[in-house]
Design a protein around this motif. Structure first.
Motif, PDB file in Angstrom:
ATOM      1  N   PHE A 163       0.859  -1.200   0.000  1.00  0.00           N
ATOM      2  CA  PHE A 163       0.000   0.000   0.000  1.00  0.00           C
ATOM      3  C   PHE A 163       0.886   1.238   0.000  1.00  0.00           C
ATOM      4  O   PHE A 163       2.073   1.174   0.292  1.00  0.00           O
ATOM      5  CB  PHE A 163      -0.947  -0.004   1.215  1.00  0.00           C
ATOM      6  CG  PHE A 163      -0.268   0.183   2.538  1.00  0.00           C
ATOM      7  CD1 PHE A 163       0.433  -0.866   3.134  1.00  0.00           C
ATOM      8  CD2 PHE A 163      -0.308   1.400   3.200  1.00  0.00           C
ATOM      9  CE1 PHE A 163       1.070  -0.700   4.365  1.00  0.00           C
ATOM     10  CE2 PHE A 163       0.325   1.580   4.430  1.00  0.00           C
ATOM     11  CZ  PHE A 163       1.017   0.512   4.999  1.00  0.00           C
ATOM     12  N   TRP A 164       0.304   2.384  -0.362  1.00  0.00           N
ATOM     13  CA  TRP A 164       1.034   3.637  -0.425  1.00  0.00           C
ATOM     14  C   TRP A 164       0.775   4.483   0.810  1.00  0.00           C
ATOM     15  O   TRP A 164      -0.368   4.637   1.228  1.00  0.00           O
ATOM     16  CB  TRP A 164       0.611   4.447  -1.657  1.00  0.00           C
ATOM     17  CG  TRP A 164       1.164   3.870  -2.918  1.00  0.00           C
ATOM     18  CD1 TRP A 164       0.533   2.994  -3.757  1.00  0.00           C
ATOM     19  CD2 TRP A 164       2.457   4.096  -3.478  1.00  0.00           C
ATOM     20  NE1 TRP A 164       1.356   2.662  -4.807  1.00  0.00           N
ATOM     21  CE2 TRP A 164       2.543   3.326  -4.663  1.00  0.00           C
ATOM     22  CE3 TRP A 164       3.563   4.876  -3.092  1.00  0.00           C
ATOM     23  CZ2 TRP A 164       3.682   3.304  -5.461  1.00  0.00           C
ATOM     24  CZ3 TRP A 164       4.684   4.863  -3.890  1.00  0.00           C
ATOM     25  CH2 TRP A 164       4.746   4.084  -5.058  1.00  0.00           C
ATOM     26  N   GLU A 165       1.837   5.045   1.347  1.00  0.00           N
ATOM     27  CA  GLU A 165       1.696   6.027   2.412  1.00  0.00           C
ATOM     28  C   GLU A 165       2.082   7.386   1.854  1.00  0.00           C
ATOM     29  O   GLU A 165       3.052   7.469   1.093  1.00  0.00           O
ATOM     30  CB  GLU A 165       2.632   5.673   3.586  1.00  0.00           C
ATOM     31  CG  GLU A 165       1.892   5.528   4.897  1.00  0.00           C
ATOM     32  CD  GLU A 165       2.839   5.169   6.023  1.00  0.00           C
ATOM     33  OE1 GLU A 165       2.502   4.253   6.786  1.00  0.00           O
ATOM     34  OE2 GLU A 165       3.925   5.783   6.122  1.00  0.00           O
ATOM     35  N   ASP A 198      -0.359   9.546   0.397  1.00  0.00           N
ATOM     36  CA  ASP A 198      -1.375   9.997  -0.570  1.00  0.00           C
ATOM     37  C   ASP A 198      -2.650  10.244   0.232  1.00  0.00           C
ATOM     38  O   ASP A 198      -3.426   9.332   0.490  1.00  0.00           O
ATOM     39  CB  ASP A 198      -1.610   8.908  -1.627  1.00  0.00           C
ATOM     40  CG  ASP A 198      -2.554   9.359  -2.739  1.00  0.00           C
ATOM     41  OD1 ASP A 198      -3.582  10.017  -2.424  1.00  0.00           O
ATOM     42  OD2 ASP A 198      -2.292   9.065  -3.917  1.00  0.00           O
ATOM     43  N   GLU A 203      -6.212   9.074  -1.115  1.00  0.00           N
ATOM     44  CA  GLU A 203      -6.283   7.618  -1.257  1.00  0.00           C
ATOM     45  C   GLU A 203      -6.313   6.933   0.110  1.00  0.00           C
ATOM     46  O   GLU A 203      -7.082   5.988   0.318  1.00  0.00           O
ATOM     47  CB  GLU A 203      -5.079   7.138  -2.066  1.00  0.00           C
ATOM     48  CG  GLU A 203      -5.133   5.662  -2.389  1.00  0.00           C
ATOM     49  CD  GLU A 203      -3.911   5.267  -3.177  1.00  0.00           C
ATOM     50  OE1 GLU A 203      -3.795   5.686  -4.342  1.00  0.00           O
ATOM     51  OE2 GLU A 203      -3.051   4.559  -2.618  1.00  0.00           O
ATOM     52  N   THR A 204      -5.497   7.407   1.009  1.00  0.00           N
ATOM     53  CA  THR A 204      -5.448   6.802   2.340  1.00  0.00           C
ATOM     54  C   THR A 204      -6.786   6.975   3.062  1.00  0.00           C
ATOM     55  O   THR A 204      -7.305   6.044   3.679  1.00  0.00           O
ATOM     56  CB  THR A 204      -4.300   7.424   3.166  1.00  0.00           C
ATOM     57  OG1 THR A 204      -3.072   7.171   2.481  1.00  0.00           O
ATOM     58  CG2 THR A 204      -4.246   6.818   4.568  1.00  0.00           C
ATOM     59  N   ARG A 205      -7.365   8.180   2.942  1.00  0.00           N
ATOM     60  CA  ARG A 205      -8.662   8.449   3.563  1.00  0.00           C
ATOM     61  C   ARG A 205      -9.773   7.626   2.922  1.00  0.00           C
ATOM     62  O   ARG A 205     -10.715   7.205   3.581  1.00  0.00           O
ATOM     63  CB  ARG A 205      -9.030   9.924   3.418  1.00  0.00           C
ATOM     64  CG  ARG A 205      -8.617  10.793   4.573  1.00  0.00           C
ATOM     65  CD  ARG A 205      -8.946  12.241   4.272  1.00  0.00           C
ATOM     66  NE  ARG A 205     -10.378  12.477   4.231  1.00  0.00           N
ATOM     67  CZ  ARG A 205     -11.129  12.774   5.293  1.00  0.00           C
ATOM     68  NH1 ARG A 205     -10.567  12.849   6.492  1.00  0.00           N
ATOM     69  NH2 ARG A 205     -12.421  12.986   5.181  1.00  0.00           N
ATOM     70  N   PRO A 212      -7.380   2.797   3.223  1.00  0.00           N
ATOM     71  CA  PRO A 212      -6.364   2.536   2.213  1.00  0.00           C
ATOM     72  C   PRO A 212      -6.704   1.317   1.357  1.00  0.00           C
ATOM     73  O   PRO A 212      -7.461   0.445   1.774  1.00  0.00           O
ATOM     74  CB  PRO A 212      -5.098   2.291   3.039  1.00  0.00           C
ATOM     75  CG  PRO A 212      -5.558   1.969   4.407  1.00  0.00           C
ATOM     76  CD  PRO A 212      -6.922   2.551   4.566  1.00  0.00           C
ATOM     77  N   TYR A 263      -5.098  -1.821  -1.188  1.00  0.00           N
ATOM     78  CA  TYR A 263      -3.926  -2.716  -1.181  1.00  0.00           C
ATOM     79  C   TYR A 263      -3.788  -3.421  -2.516  1.00  0.00           C
ATOM     80  O   TYR A 263      -4.778  -3.600  -3.225  1.00  0.00           O
ATOM     81  CB  TYR A 263      -4.092  -3.765  -0.075  1.00  0.00           C
ATOM     82  CG  TYR A 263      -4.352  -3.149   1.274  1.00  0.00           C
ATOM     83  CD1 TYR A 263      -3.297  -2.678   2.054  1.00  0.00           C
ATOM     84  CD2 TYR A 263      -5.656  -2.988   1.752  1.00  0.00           C
ATOM     85  CE1 TYR A 263      -3.535  -2.071   3.275  1.00  0.00           C
ATOM     86  CE2 TYR A 263      -5.898  -2.385   2.979  1.00  0.00           C
ATOM     87  CZ  TYR A 263      -4.833  -1.924   3.736  1.00  0.00           C
ATOM     88  OH  TYR A 263      -5.071  -1.315   4.946  1.00  0.00           O
TER      89      TYR A 263
END
Lengths: 150, 150, 150, 150
Positions: free
Chosen positions: D25-27, D29, D32-34, D37, D39
């Motif tokens: 996953f990306w941290e 952004d 996107e996280t909100r 997230p 996967y």
């Protein structure tokens, strides 16, 4: 030609000779016939393949297949792919969208395959891929709307 | 015809008689010529109008303009609308999407108008509307990609 | 808040303070509220403008507004633009397509405007443009399907 | 978390617990996280699956997953599907289009799979399907444009 099915939209016939012998095509659709004719058949796995042979008259000024020709064929393929979902009903295209992936040259065998992503109701969703001699040419999606029983 | 502009993609000419006298058209694009020919002109406000007259050969089996014909015309209109953004460069269509709004019958004047929603760079975005005798027929968007200076 | 309209899909309320005082918004739509909230109002010419203020939480990892945020706002705007065509009916989105024209940064005023290209029937076609501080950000088209009277 | 890859767009990490343990996953952004997230992981056949678990916060006012949530997830999946074609390059979305096939309810496992229909060059074409507990929810196509080496 004894297999022809007459509908108010034209006659569904079966080619009896040539490269597409045994494939179905529509008679009575002037623009499609002039652009094609295009052919389709049911495969053993139940899917439908559409096809035609690219000629000089399908090309654009750059010597590649015209985008409009690819989209006209995709519009034909939408209905071929949705044959079972339509079960003989008439339908109209609500939306047709295409991504142009690669060029097709005169002489190529042009084919379209795809699947119904949602059928069953009045609105039928389809996606498919057109290839030229097996290389990706057009990725398309379409939405068709069932009108009525024929 | 002295105004013809020769390019590697064909010749841009100007009609000298008939309904579209004074409008530009392309010679040397087999599919487009067979489907149309289609015409375009620059309006006083700087926008570009594309047009042709619907005939029986543009219809589908139901007696309405074939979706493939509308999309072929939209593909033509994409480039007409983007004339100034292209400034003579060649380009290819990456994506063309259409919503079918209403039917067009034989005899109708078919027109397309639209605007470049983003130009300037290598990727040019267009949206437009095709009408038949003034009634909405196709809402379309397209993305074209500039290739090179001619 | 006395103007709130309660429906099975939530409550349509009117902001009574802040930048969007007098604009309408929906309460009871968790994803939309978390993404926005987004606001809309009827203009004097009868069109509908949607808007919100870009914040850091709307951005992607590159510091620009996330494409998903723009599309979520466009989905909201589809229904705002179609307010009169819907006349209070519920509807669902069948198709939403977007061309990404330019980036939007935190702090920008994000607005959406558009028109119904075909209404009246059960299938409603919309096109619109999202801007950030007036610059084009997203060109979108959508098809919504009327479900029933509320 | 020792597997994190830092880029100017955020950090690519690997979940070390929970339902998506072992997924990337990306941290960094925020939107996107909100929204997620979300996967993704590489399957043994070389394809990429994206996934998340639907919660009440992803729903619309009707109790179904918001179209904007599905499209935000599709935008994430575009890049997951194109992982190998991108080979670490940054890219932006030019076009994202979705057909809404069916509803997704809170609690469902939401997955996206697809393929690159054309990669290799600067413009990468993708198509995919989002499902909720295995049922079709969104058919999508996207065009992304490679920017530069990271």
């Amino acid at each position: 030609m004894s297999e022809a099915v007459e509908t108010s939209y034209g006659a569904l016939k079966v080619m009896d000779s040539g490269e597409f012998a045994g494939w179905r095509f529509w008679e009575g659709d002037p623009f499609e016939t002039r652009s094609g004719p295009f052919y389709y058949r049911r495969e053993e796995d139940g899917s439908y393949t559409s096809a035609f042979r690219a000629e000089a008259r399908h090309m654009n000024g750059g010597g590649f297949m015209h985008g409009g020709c690819l989209l006209t064929f995709a519009d034909f393929a939408l209905f071929a792919i949705a044959t079972d979902a339509l079960a003989g009903d008439h339908a109209v295209t609500l939306n047709l969208a295409g991504d142009f992936l690669g060029s097709v040259q005169s002489g190529a065998l042009v084919e379209a395959r795809g699947e119904v992503t949602r059928g069953g109701g009045k609105t039928i969703f389809v996606r498919g891929l057109v290839t030229g001699d097996g290389s990706p040419a057009l990725s398309f999606t379409g939405i068709i709307r069932r009108l009525s029983k024929r």
